[in-house]
Design an enzyme around this catalytic site. Structure first.
Site, mmCIF file in Angstrom:
data_model
loop_
_atom_site.group_PDB
_atom_site.id
_atom_site.type_symbol
_atom_site.label_atom_id
_atom_site.label_comp_id
_atom_site.label_asym_id
_atom_site.label_seq_id
_atom_site.Cartn_x
_atom_site.Cartn_y
_atom_site.Cartn_z
ATOM 1 N N GLU A 268 34.771 14.086 17.043
ATOM 2 C CA GLU A 268 34.123 12.873 16.475
ATOM 3 C C GLU A 268 35.103 12.702 15.361
ATOM 4 O OE1 GLU A 268 30.062 14.363 15.678
ATOM 5 O OE2 GLU A 268 29.450 13.714 17.362
ATOM 6 N N ASP A 341 24.235 17.174 23.574
ATOM 7 C CA ASP A 341 24.160 17.371 22.043
ATOM 8 C C ASP A 341 22.930 17.625 21.770
ATOM 9 O OD1 ASP A 341 24.743 17.447 19.255
ATOM 10 O OD2 ASP A 341 25.062 15.367 19.070
ATOM 11 N N GLU A 369 17.128 16.860 14.579
ATOM 12 C CA GLU A 369 17.782 15.648 14.401
ATOM 13 C C GLU A 369 17.371 15.036 15.618
ATOM 14 O OE1 GLU A 369 22.132 16.084 15.090
ATOM 15 O OE2 GLU A 369 22.313 13.989 15.514
#
Ligand code: BDP
Length: 677
Positions: A268, A341, A369
């Site tokens: 990332e 993820d 998240e």
């Protein structure tokens, strides 16, 4: 006048006194300040850790005499301990002092959960050596993916000013056996390693040490260049190697028991060894060599993927398997539970077990998240267990992820387990009172991965709220089903990553970030079209199934043997495909979303009946969060069904509650919650 002022003050303070149940005490609600007298605590010597153990007993223990003994013969218990009791005396023995403190928390837990204390004969030995929380806290006080306020670490105030919460935090961790923390975000600022910051870190390390907690730091791979002014950060450059050696020496001068580094590299947009044509092994080994003289370790993350390459779910495996055996023995590869993820449900990461000569550890995410932030009640022990108990078949049947990572199947110098923390400076630490249970569950499972979710939930409820069966049983039911419920109203049947971009709160299955990264777009993950929905990872698709050991590759690869809770993870399934219960895929999807919504409504009904059993404040807090969760569940259901219906062209079964939103309105929702991907 004075009288009046007193009265007003009284009126203001009185409710606080009566209802001061703000959750700040976590599960640590031992009877206050009336423990046993000093003569009933037998122990030799004195040290910061022992003093804490004595203090906890003196303040909270109300039973028989307790004797604390460190004994050489208990050294093989590592941080563990033995507890033997008679009606007159409890003897806690351990190889290390921290084992004694853990033993003290053990008996306090038994006392608080009203267990029988008279004939104890227990040995406890932790499943993992390193039981570590990863904080994604930035130096500016913000927290990446944090939903409980700002960072606990007050970098501007340190090293001079010390928040009382540092010690409270250490105590809470010690009470559940957590013994390590990474203080800063994996997207690490090079400044973390600046001398002034290291002096601040030292202060935290000194506070945590008596509680058996070691400090680790996330490091930025470019630090030598950015911070040290070197030409580059190439791991084969001698100057770079020296920079890391010198930095390690500097850290250990300040913090002699410093744990080591956590590294996110070439992921990332983070820098890494590949920037210089080197491998992850080159990068990790360079740091490992710098830390080796001090017994420090490197936790090197396998969360790597780039947009141009293959199916994102395959990339970590593809990059790391060829490097097996090339890592130093003080490197552990830190692997997220799933290959994409931290989704509500993923297949387990096929990298587990695939590395035979390299240590592996799990990374879980406690912060929610992808599970409704701190608004949704989702108890994560079942998710953690699902991963740990997954059989990889790497060494034949029974090769669970627990056994691969705890040293049973792959004898390792050091074993570890990690999770991204959900802790912030909110009064109740975690935003949602029930999110405390996820911190608790991680600690308990890191200590003993054999515990089951029900035991953990029960223990936590008794400690945090009450042991009244009228509360315990229904609330336990809510907790134990809550993860599956969230999967049902968000992403059932193996759907994944159909969140709103950036912040990941709420649905956006239509998300198609053209021009951006396809692997951040929901449409990349669900692949819906007129024929069906789901990501084809079989031989005719990305062939991610081939990364699993037999018989899993076949089982997952064959639509009729693939577990239905992962069917859309591995297959592109026709809308009229017949599921095991006889329904078509489309109908199954509709009923599953609907059942998720219904379950949250049931949680509300159950919770409202709990009012008599607990304090007003926590009751009301949870009640209002459930309202949000309930509305969000309907939002998810409507968004996903209305959107997928544009492909399936089939009616939502008529016995299901009708959508209350217009798809076009839902598409306009843009929450302003920040964040990039
Ligand atoms: C993703 C998060 C991102 C993290 C990344 C990571 O969205 O904020 O930086 O994981 O784990 O889930 O590195």
């Amino acid at each position: 006048m004075r009288y009046l002022r007193f009265n007003i003050l009284f009126l203001l303070i009185f409710p606080l006194l009566v209802f001061a149940e703000d959750g700040s005490q976590l599960w640590l609600r031992f009877p206050a300040k009336n423990g046993i007298s000093a003569d009933k605590i037998i122990s030799k010597g004195s040290s910061p850790t022992l003093n804490i153990a004595r203090k906890e007993l003196g303040s909270h223990w109300q039973g028989q005499t307790v004797e604390l003994r460190t004994e050489n013969k208990e050294k093989n218990l590592k941080d563990g301990y033995r507890i033997v009791s008679t009606s007159e005396k409890i003897v806690i023995s351990a190889g290390k002092e921290i084992g004694l403190l853990y033993g003290v928390y053990h008996i306090l837990r038994l006392q608080q959960t009203k267990a029988n204390l008279s004939h104890l004969n227990t040995i406890e030995k932790p499943s993992y050596d390193v039981r570590i929380l990863n904080h994604w806290d930035n130096l500016d006080g913000s927290i990446e993916r944090g939903y409980a306020g700002r960072s606990l670490w007050k970098w501007e105030d340190l090293p001079g000013k010390i928040s009382p919460r540092y010690e409270e935090y250490a105590r809470a961790n010690a009470s559940i056996g957590i013994n390590s923390v990474v203080l800063n975000n994996v997207n690490a600022s090079p400044n973390m390693l600046r001398e002034d910051y290291l002096k601040k870190v030292k202060v935290l390390a000194d506070i945590f040490r008596p509680y058996g907690i070691k400090v680790y730091l996330s490091v930025n791979f470019s630090s030598p260049k950015v911070l040290g002014g070197l030409q580059n950060s190439d791991p084969l450059n001698k100057d770079v190697q020296k920079w890391w050696k010198d930095k390690a020496a500097e850290i250990y001068r300040l913090i002699p028991d410093f744990g080591g580094f956590l590294v996110k590299a070439n992921s990332e947009g983070q820098p890494g060894p590949q920037d210089y044509g080197r491998t992850h092994a080159d990068g990790a080994n360079m740091m490992a060599d710098a830390l080796k003289p001090y017994s420090g370790i490197v936790m090197w993350r396998a969360f790597v993927y780039s947009p141009s390459k293959d199916d994102r779910a395959k990339q970590a495996y593809m990059e790391f398997v060829p490097l097996d055996g090339k890592f130093r023995d003080n490197v552990i590869i830190q692997i997220k539970n799933g290959p994409v993820d931290f989704q509500p449900r993923e297949a387990f990461n096929p990298l587990f077990g695939a590395l035979r000569k390299t240590s592996e550890m799990v990374e879980f995410q406690i912060t929610q998240e992808y599970l409704g932030f701190s608004n949704h009640l989702v108890f994560l022990a079942p998710l953690f267990k699902e991963t740990l108990d997954s059989d990889t078949y790497s060494d034949g049947q029974g090769s669970t992820i627990a056994k691969i990572t705890d040293g049973t199947l792959r004898p390792a110098k050091l074993t570890a387990i990690s999770a991204v923390a959900n802790i912030g400076e909110d009064t109740n630490w975690t935003g949602h009172h029930f999110a405390q249970a996820n911190w608790y569950a991680f600690g308990r499972l890191a200590w003993n991965h054999q515990l089951n979710s029900e035991q953990i939930a029960e223990e936590w409820i008794k400690m945090t709220f009450t042991d009244d069966q009228n509360f315990l049983n229904p609330v336990k039911e809510i907790m134990l089903s809550s993860r599956e419920t969230a999967v049902d109203y968000m992403m059932p049947l193996g759907l994944h990553h159909i969140f709103a971009g950036g912040h990941h709160y709420g649905p956006e299955p239509w998300g198609d970030y053209k021009g951006g990264r396809p692997d951040w777009s929901p449409v990349y993950y669900h692949q819906a079209d007129a024929q069906g929905v789901g990501f084809n990872r079989t031989k005719t698709g990305s062939n991610a199934v081939s990364q699993y050991f037999p018989p899993l590759n076949e089982r997952y690869g064959n639509i009729s043997t693939c577990p239905e809770n992962l069917i859309l993870w591995f297959h592109h399934v026709p809308w009229d495909y017949t599921m095991k219960d006889g329904k078509s895929l489309w109908d199954e999807l509709c009923y599953t979303y609907d059942s998720g919504v219904k379950k949250v409504r049931d949680y509300q009904k159950t919770w409202d009946r709990m009012e008599p059993y607990i304090d007003k404040q926590r009751f009301t807090d949870v009640q209002s969060k459930l309202k949000i969760q309930s509305k969000d569940a309907v939002w998810w259901k409507d968004a996903c069904l209305l959107y997928f219906q544009t492909f399936s062209k089939k009616p939502i079964p008529y016995d299901i509650e009708r959508p209350v939103h217009q798809l076009e309105d839902l598409k306009k929702i843009k929450l302003n919650m920040g964040h990039h991907n």
